[in-house]
Write an enzyme that holds these catalytic residues in place. Sequence first.
Site, short mmCIF file in Angstrom:
data_model
loop_
_atom_site.label_atom_id
_atom_site.label_comp_id
_atom_site.label_asym_id
_atom_site.label_seq_id
_atom_site.Cartn_x
_atom_site.Cartn_y
_atom_site.Cartn_z
CG HIS A 368 0.64 3.75 -45.89
ND1 HIS A 368 0.33 4.17 -44.64
CD2 HIS A 368 -0.51 3.71 -46.58
CE1 HIS A 368 -0.97 4.37 -44.56
NE2 HIS A 368 -1.50 4.10 -45.72
NE ARG A 475 -2.36 6.79 -57.57
CZ ARG A 475 -1.95 5.91 -58.50
NH1 ARG A 475 -0.67 5.73 -58.72
NH2 ARG A 475 -2.83 5.22 -59.18
CG ASN A 633 -6.28 2.16 -61.26
OD1 ASN A 633 -6.03 1.51 -62.26
ND2 ASN A 633 -5.35 2.82 -60.59
CG ASP A 634 -11.24 4.96 -58.34
OD1 ASP A 634 -11.67 4.04 -57.61
OD2 ASP A 634 -10.40 5.80 -57.97
NE ARG A 644 -8.45 1.10 -56.95
CZ ARG A 644 -7.91 2.29 -57.16
NH1 ARG A 644 -8.68 3.32 -57.49
NH2 ARG A 644 -6.63 2.48 -57.09
CB CYS A 681 -3.42 8.63 -65.29
SG CYS A 681 -4.84 9.04 -64.27
C1 PEP Z 1 -7.47 5.61 -60.95
O1 PEP Z 1 -8.47 5.52 -60.25
O2 PEP Z 1 -7.35 5.02 -62.05
C2 PEP Z 1 -6.32 6.42 -60.51
C3 PEP Z 1 -5.33 6.66 -61.33
O3 PEP Z 1 -6.32 6.87 -59.25
P1 PEP Z 1 -6.05 5.97 -57.96
O4 PEP Z 1 -5.55 4.65 -58.42
O5 PEP Z 1 -5.08 6.72 -57.14
O6 PEP Z 1 -7.41 5.89 -57.33
MG MG Z 2 -8.80 6.85 -58.58
#
Ligand code: PEP
Ligand code: MG
Length: 754
Positions: A368, A475, A633-634, A644, A681
């Site tokens: 955090h 978020r 990202n996911d 990741r 995003c």
């Molecule tokens: C993602 O997964 O790309 C995303 C934007 O969400 P987070 O990084 O919060 O999992």
């Molecule tokens: Mg995500």
Amino acid sequence: MAGPANIGGSRILLRKLREIMEAGGEAQQRLDRLVTMVASTMVADVCSIYLTRGAFHELFATQGLKPEAVHRTRLRKGEGLVGLVAETAQPLNIADAPHHERFSYRPETGEDPYNSFLGVPIVRSERTFGVLVVQNRVARVYGEDEVEALQTIAMVLAEMVASGAFGDLSGLADVEARPSRPELIVGRSFSDGLAIGTAVLHEPHAPLGRVIADDPVREEQRLDAALEQVRGSLKEMIEGDPGRLSGVSREVLETFLMLALDPSWEVRLKHGVRAGLSADAAVERVRGEHRAKLNAARDQYLRERLHDLEDLDNRLLRSLAGVDANSAGAMPADAILIARELGPAELLDYGAERLRGVALEEGAATAHAAIVARALGLPLVGLLPGLLSRVEAGDSIVLDGERGEVRLRPEEQVLSTYRQRLSLRSARDAEFAKLRDQPAITRDGQRVALLLNAGLALDVHHLADAGAEGIGLFRTEFQFMVSETLPRLQSQTLLYRDVLETAGDMPVTFRTLDLGGDKVLPYVTAEREENPALGWRAVRIGLDRPALLRYQLRALISAASGRWLRVMFPLVTTCAEFDAARALVDRELEWARTHARAVPAKVEVGVMVEAPALAWAIPDLAGRADFISIGTNDLMQYFFAADRGNPRVWDRYDILSPSALRFLLRIREDADAANIPVSICGEAAGRPLEALAFTALGFRRLSMPASGVGPVKRLILSLDAQEAAQAVRGMLTAQTETIRAELTHFANERGYLL
Ligand code: PEP
Ligand code: MG
């Protein structure tokens, strides 16, 4: 045993120590006198000093062992009982040393007749560089007071060695009592940026030259004043602004205050001062005790309390050093904060005013503190092995959040290279600032909306500075993660309202709680899962236990009363899941209406495409989802089956591979056909080369971290979207793992500004 069992004895011992130090004479002579004095005061048959020189613990002085062993007896690191004490940095107190499994017999020392052994580490600033030993013929365990007395002597000795009091002693130059050479430590970057500054220790040490009290009465007064200050500031925090962003709850502060008022803490501190230590040294010794207990404690509750106590010790030390316990009063204006680990609230307490960056011995990308550092625009580098033992307060430091490394006490040459890099960065930032109010339109007239990823109210304040058109991803779980208890409906509503108000006319897309996986809450005990990224997380939790999600939706609806509300759900895998989630929004809207609450003027409900299964079901979302946002990202971690958060694999595959780009193109085309607005995003959207590829694939909405907006805008302004589209499409059939090099080459050739 004589003296040291009581305070008077300790004081005599410290006085004698000081006399030896101040008497002058050759260094070796003073060391010899010191061991003689300790042996006689503690009624020990042997007293020896071992100092660590290179790979060995070398006998530097002894009373009781054979004098010819001095500078000849050298134990390898880890060898013998001395090695064990140095290795564990803990006292070793045993009655029958020769039969200990780690005992190493050295005939030249003549230590055969001695059975009992007490060794304590000579340590300063987490750096152990020697061992002080007493031995006796009779087999006995030494008393607690004796251990304490020997530790006090070791502390003073450490200080004397570190401060150069034995400057002319041969061989001492190799003893690393305090770090002085330039060093490079490689860790990982958790927040981008570059800083040159001065080390400030979050866990400070008693200043050099201030271990033995000059005037014990005055030291006690200093201690009293510092105690009062720390207690006072805790009270102030409790009575002060309750809505502080740091999320430190009242209960936590109250526990803190209770511990601070605990007389036994004060008694231990006073004991040290009355025994002749300076106030700072007394606090440091008590902190050492707390730390040792913490290392040994298994019980979670006990550990937390010991942690709190250690935190109080740190506050007290800061206060003694003349630094206000909460704010950054006496910090240098270019402070680089050094800590083992840092809570988000602690970092917020320091504030960004004087901080240039943060270096952590531990830490994690999802920690955090890293989130807060990004929100404050500070570089943060973590996972720096041995950091605390290699840096001293006041050291000059280069913190490189681009590469994920720190340079301690760098040479002038290195510094000047970094100064150049810094000035390049600020020139670049100034260039981006000029673009701030300009919309991102390609040379051939294509408009690309650049939005911000945010998570704290702090980020939202950067909205205008960053030059973004709104928040594409808020978020919401961050508020839950930086808080020490579950945020209540009221505080959720307050935060969302604050965000909407700060954003003004600009759109904000809130994402509902995305917990599980790597996002865990300190106050919710999660079941251990074999595969958390594929486990019970995000909307799966929300649908199975709807209370939390419904509360959140209620807070969002209430915060957006009379305004436009955009909500989206994370990690949805099937259309049915999306329908179920959307139904909860309808239900909460209904609830608000039946309870005569104000509702938003307009509500849009979207979905994140993060699971490949949903990516192939876009046509089915037609008429059901109001918008789509691709979380690369996911999505990429599932697409490439590569965690990741795992440093071994997270950058093994490239989103700029033809397969991944064809996949993204397909999603964009399906979304267009289904008439659903789509955006990207993930972090990738904030990198110019990736943003170029996405624009070429036809994406017109990109949401990214604040640091990405300037560079991406500059790129968009420089490119021809149609030309780029043609080129990238041509590359999609290439038989390569990545088109990165080819695309870079193309961009450079066409004069696109990457
Ligand atoms: C993602 O997964 O790309 C995303 C934007 O969400 P987070 O990084 O919060 O999992
Ligand atoms: Mg995500």
